[in-house]
Write a protein that holds these residues in place. Structure first.
Motif, mmCIF file in Angstrom:
data_model
loop_
_atom_site.group_PDB
_atom_site.id
_atom_site.type_symbol
_atom_site.label_atom_id
_atom_site.label_comp_id
_atom_site.label_asym_id
_atom_site.label_seq_id
_atom_site.Cartn_x
_atom_site.Cartn_y
_atom_site.Cartn_z
ATOM 1 N N PHE A 1 12.128 4.514 22.301
ATOM 2 C CA PHE A 1 11.844 3.151 22.755
ATOM 3 C C PHE A 1 10.957 3.137 23.994
ATOM 4 C CE2 PHE A 1 12.973 -0.824 24.936
ATOM 5 C CZ PHE A 1 12.795 -1.727 23.908
ATOM 6 N N GLY A 2 11.101 4.148 24.847
ATOM 7 C CA GLY A 2 10.344 4.153 26.094
ATOM 8 C C GLY A 2 8.861 4.400 25.911
ATOM 9 N N ALA A 3 8.469 5.069 24.829
ATOM 10 C CA ALA A 3 7.056 5.411 24.635
ATOM 11 C C ALA A 3 6.168 4.178 24.478
ATOM 12 C CB ALA A 3 6.906 6.350 23.443
ATOM 13 N N GLY B 1 10.038 -3.774 16.848
ATOM 14 C CA GLY B 1 10.048 -3.500 15.416
ATOM 15 C C GLY B 1 10.795 -2.223 15.085
ATOM 16 N N TRP B 2 10.720 -1.230 15.967
ATOM 17 C CA TRP B 2 11.479 0.001 15.745
ATOM 18 C C TRP B 2 12.977 -0.280 15.790
ATOM 19 C CZ3 TRP B 2 15.002 2.862 18.591
ATOM 20 C CH2 TRP B 2 15.321 4.117 18.048
ATOM 21 N N MET B 3 13.395 -1.194 16.657
ATOM 22 C CA MET B 3 14.809 -1.555 16.704
ATOM 23 C C MET B 3 15.254 -2.214 15.397
ATOM 24 S SD MET B 3 14.776 -3.089 20.575
ATOM 25 C CE MET B 3 16.477 -3.625 20.617
ATOM 26 N N GLN B 4 14.338 -2.921 14.736
ATOM 27 C CA GLN B 4 14.659 -3.563 13.463
ATOM 28 C C GLN B 4 14.587 -2.573 12.295
ATOM 29 O OE1 GLN B 4 15.177 -7.007 13.505
ATOM 30 N NE2 GLN B 4 14.421 -7.532 15.525
ATOM 31 N N MET C 1 22.095 14.953 21.416
ATOM 32 C CA MET C 1 22.841 13.695 21.224
ATOM 33 C C MET C 1 21.960 12.477 21.529
ATOM 34 S SD MET C 1 25.854 14.555 20.139
ATOM 35 C CE MET C 1 26.923 13.167 20.452
ATOM 36 N N ARG C 2 20.692 12.582 21.132
ATOM 37 C CA ARG C 2 19.748 11.483 21.365
ATOM 38 C C ARG C 2 18.848 11.325 20.145
ATOM 39 N NH1 ARG C 2 18.421 10.967 27.157
ATOM 40 N NH2 ARG C 2 16.253 10.628 26.633
ATOM 41 N N MET C 3 18.291 10.106 20.009
ATOM 42 C CA MET C 3 17.263 9.882 19.013
ATOM 43 C C MET C 3 15.936 10.407 19.560
ATOM 44 S SD MET C 3 18.574 8.370 16.324
ATOM 45 C CE MET C 3 17.127 7.715 15.507
ATOM 46 N N GLU C 4 15.154 11.045 18.697
ATOM 47 C CA GLU C 4 13.877 11.616 19.110
ATOM 48 C C GLU C 4 12.793 11.242 18.109
ATOM 49 O OE1 GLU C 4 14.502 15.795 19.410
ATOM 50 O OE2 GLU C 4 15.807 15.643 21.182
ATOM 51 N N ILE C 5 11.559 11.128 18.602
ATOM 52 C CA ILE C 5 10.429 10.799 17.738
ATOM 53 C C ILE C 5 10.051 12.000 16.882
ATOM 54 C CG2 ILE C 5 7.971 10.227 17.703
ATOM 55 C CD1 ILE C 5 8.362 8.538 20.147
ATOM 56 N N THR C 6 9.861 11.755 15.599
ATOM 57 C CA THR C 6 9.346 12.788 14.696
ATOM 58 C C THR C 6 7.950 12.450 14.193
ATOM 59 O OG1 THR C 6 10.408 11.699 12.801
ATOM 60 C CG2 THR C 6 11.662 13.422 13.937
ATOM 61 N N ASP C 7 7.587 11.166 14.198
ATOM 62 C CA ASP C 7 6.279 10.737 13.696
ATOM 63 C C ASP C 7 5.873 9.470 14.442
ATOM 64 O OD1 ASP C 7 4.005 10.037 12.347
ATOM 65 O OD2 ASP C 7 4.896 10.098 10.342
ATOM 66 N N VAL D 1 20.042 -1.242 17.376
ATOM 67 C CA VAL D 1 19.044 -0.548 16.553
ATOM 68 C C VAL D 1 19.615 -0.514 15.149
ATOM 69 C CG1 VAL D 1 17.727 1.558 16.158
ATOM 70 C CG2 VAL D 1 18.259 0.854 18.497
ATOM 71 N N GLU D 2 18.925 -1.144 14.223
ATOM 72 C CA GLU D 2 19.434 -1.364 12.868
ATOM 73 C C GLU D 2 19.938 -0.064 12.227
ATOM 74 O OE1 GLU D 2 20.323 -3.694 9.544
ATOM 75 O OE2 GLU D 2 19.325 -4.479 11.329
ATOM 76 N N GLY D 3 21.251 -0.056 11.904
ATOM 77 C CA GLY D 3 21.846 1.073 11.210
ATOM 78 C C GLY D 3 22.037 2.323 12.043
ATOM 79 N N VAL D 4 21.638 2.287 13.312
ATOM 80 C CA VAL D 4 21.687 3.477 14.163
ATOM 81 C C VAL D 4 22.695 3.336 15.296
ATOM 82 C CG1 VAL D 4 20.369 4.885 15.805
ATOM 83 C CG2 VAL D 4 19.339 4.209 13.636
ATOM 84 N N LEU D 5 22.637 2.228 16.020
ATOM 85 C CA LEU D 5 23.469 2.073 17.217
ATOM 86 C C LEU D 5 24.015 0.649 17.279
ATOM 87 C CD1 LEU D 5 24.444 3.473 19.839
ATOM 88 C CD2 LEU D 5 22.411 2.541 20.974
ATOM 89 N N PRO D 6 25.347 0.481 17.220
ATOM 90 C CA PRO D 6 25.932 -0.857 17.358
ATOM 91 C C PRO D 6 25.711 -1.422 18.753
ATOM 92 C CG PRO D 6 27.497 0.685 16.374
ATOM 93 C CD PRO D 6 26.354 1.501 16.903
ATOM 94 N N THR D 7 25.581 -2.724 18.841
ATOM 95 C CA THR D 7 25.301 -3.377 20.120
ATOM 96 C C THR D 7 26.408 -3.121 21.127
ATOM 97 O OG1 THR D 7 24.044 -5.103 18.989
ATOM 98 C CG2 THR D 7 24.811 -5.596 21.214
ATOM 99 N N PHE D 8 27.670 -3.222 20.692
ATOM 100 C CA PHE D 8 28.783 -3.071 21.634
ATOM 101 C C PHE D 8 28.842 -1.662 22.209
ATOM 102 C CE2 PHE D 8 30.731 -1.922 17.553
ATOM 103 C CZ PHE D 8 31.355 -0.729 17.868
ATOM 104 N N TYR D 9 28.307 -0.688 21.481
ATOM 105 C CA TYR D 9 28.370 0.702 21.918
ATOM 106 C C TYR D 9 27.229 1.048 22.881
ATOM 107 C CZ TYR D 9 30.015 5.514 21.263
ATOM 108 O OH TYR D 9 30.561 6.760 21.435
#
Length: 536
Positions: free
Chosen positions: A94-96, A151-154, A166-172, A454-462
């Protein structure tokens, strides 16, 4: 366990600051291009009235731009304050785009805004026109990178979860940039901004004609606004259709909730124009257009749209698969060399986020009961009726403005802009409607994504920070007071500029002529002393 009150207050604070900020963004986008069009006509024709128009609308743009910057900066700070785990979990992705937005777009826009105001008498006509177009492009580039991040969050493409960090990382990164959801959101959002700018120019110009002031400027501004607004209003509807089609592929639950469609219907599904819910929340009375929803969202006659009930069942299956990924991740953390666990995790990691939904009910999610899995699956349903009515308000306003601008375009082509005072008053009265449309559109896009940050990845409450109740109450109150004051200042400044009317000189003009400083007066002559008698 998750403190839902803290999560709700964090969500409320971000939503409130975002909706305040989005008051200024659409007008910035719309006015920037209309200024560039007006100045282009000035450079081509050399007629002073077009320079005067650019200066007048540019002054209003400058006020709005300054307020947008002031309210937008706070939003990014909240990712570290209120959403610390979100920043940790997906910050590498997200930061990129946010960093690129700051370096490539915002600095470009801010630099050339200064040249726009201070460079009128210091740059050539073509040079200043280039600056104005760069301001418009910078504003749109800024929106592009923000919406790529959103859009990435969607639709989180071009990334993966790394079990070692334990983090999401960019692959493409190319996939992140050309994410179909981001591209659809961008063109739809900026087109809505163009409509907002056109309505603003048309409404203020209509007010001038009603008052009998600045007729030449008002008539020409209305011609530009009617033409630009009609093209933009048509674009909003067409590109909104594209957004719906993309959401059908990647956010099926959002589409089902927007339509209050609790059960899968035979293809092609009908579009609900109006509905009344019963005690269970399902529609008890509906007015529908057959086939329309299926044609819009699937562009086919035989593809079904799943209903809420069926999507909840599918979510329960994904939660159970996510529990397998969760257990494999625990095994990897215990033994990083466990290749069997890594293989299992790779096969099931796409559902890990669904397992995290159980964190709302228990910490040891691997021991979740069937009842808890069912509750977590039902949590994937956003609030249906706020989405249902928000979407219909947005669409109704969009369709209204197609007819509105078409009529004004026809009147402009016939040189009959002043022949109907009722229509002029309508143009003034409908000034707030574009902001209503963009705000409810924001609700559809963001509220409809819940329960995911983040859709399907991280719940808002978490994703929320572990804050105290009164910390959030105080910060929320402070932001609301400050933002309300800023909104009031902006409205006051704009009203003053409109009342003062256009000027032939920029608001921040610097006089190139050297000041004429009068020469100092000569000192008075000293009194003569009489010659003594003995010296004669």
């Amino acid at each position: 366990m998750i403190d839902q009150t803290i999560v709700d207050l964090s969500r409320l604070q971000f939503a409130a600051t975002a909706m305040y900020h989005f008051i200024f963004v659409p007008l910035t986008l719309g006015l920037s291009f209309m200024m560039a069009i007006m100045e282009s006509v000035y450079v081509m024709t050399g007629r002073p009235i077009w320079r005067q128009m650019t200066l007048f609308w540019g002054t209003l743009f400058g006020i709005n731009f300054a307020m947008g910057v002031a309210t937008g900066i706070v939003m990014e700070f909240q990712f570290g304050m209120n959403w610390a785990y979100y920043s940790h979990y997906v910050g590498d992705v997200f930061g990129a785009p946010l960093a690129i937005e700051g370096l490539m777009a915002f600095f470009l826009e801010a630099t050339f805004v200064g040249l726009f105001f201070f460079g009128w008498d210091r740059l050539s006509k073509v040079g200043h026109l280039t600056v104005t177009w760069l301001v418009a492009l910078g504003a749109n580039f800024s929106a592009l990178w923000i919406l790529i991040a959103n859009g990435w969050m969607q639709n989180p493409v071009g990334s993966r979860f790394n079990p070692d960090t334990m983090r999401m990382e960019i692959t493409d990164f190319i996939a992140v940039i050309f994410n179909p959801v981001a591209q659809a959101k961008f063109v739809h959002t900026v087109s809505a901004g163009y409509v907002t700018g056109a309505v603003f120019v048309l409404g203020i110009s209509a007010l001038f004609l009603l008052q009998g002031r600045h007729r030449e400027l008002a008539r020409r501004s209305m011609v530009v606004a009617a033409s630009f607004g009609l093209a933009s209003a048509l674009s909003v509807v067409v590109l909104g259709d594209e957004s719906g089609y993309v959401a059908t592929e990647h956010q099926k639950m959002k589409i089902a909730a927007m339509e209050a469609m609790y059960h899968t219907e035979p293809a092609p599904a009908g579009l609900t124009l109006f509905a009344i819910p019963n005690a269970d929340g399902e529609p008890s009375f509906e007015v529908r257009l057959p086939w329309v929803l299926g044609l819009i969202t699937t562009r086919s006659l035989d593809m079904e749209l799943p209903g809420i009930t069926e999507l909840v069942e599918h979510a329960a299956t994904r939660i159970q698969n996510g529990l397998v990924a969760y257990q494999a991740l625990a095994d990897i953390r215990a033994n990083p060399d466990d290749q069997t666990a890594r293989t299992v995790f790779e096969e099931t990691s796409q559902d890990l986020g669904y397992a995290l939904l159980l964190k709302r009910y228990r910490e040891d999610v691997e021991n979740a009961t069937g009842e808890e899995i069912a509750l977590a699956a039902f949590d994937t349903v956003p609030d249906v009726w706020p989405l249902f009515w928000s979407f219909r308000i947005m669409v109704a306003i969009g369709l209204f403005y197609i007819g509105f601008f078409a009529l004004w375009f026809w009147k402009a082509s016939r040189h009959r802009l002043e022949d109907n005072r009722a229509m002029l008053w309508t143009a003034v009265a409908t000034l707030p409607l574009p902001w209503v449309a963009v705000e409810v559109g924001w609700i559809v896009a963001e509220y409809g994504r819940q329960p995911w940050v983040v859709e399907g990845v991280l719940p808002t409450f978490y994703a929320a920070s572990d804050l105290r109740f009164w910390d959030l109450v105080i910060s929320l109150s402070f932001f609301m007071i400050v933002y309300t004051v800023l909104l009031g200042i902006m409205a006051w400044l704009m009203v003053r500029v409109v009342r003062a009317g256009p000027s032939d000189k920029p608001v921040f003009a610097i006089d190139d002529e050297p000041a004429i400083i009068p020469a100092p007066a000569p000192p008075p002559a000293a009194p003569r002393t009489p010659t003594p008698e003995f010296a004669k």
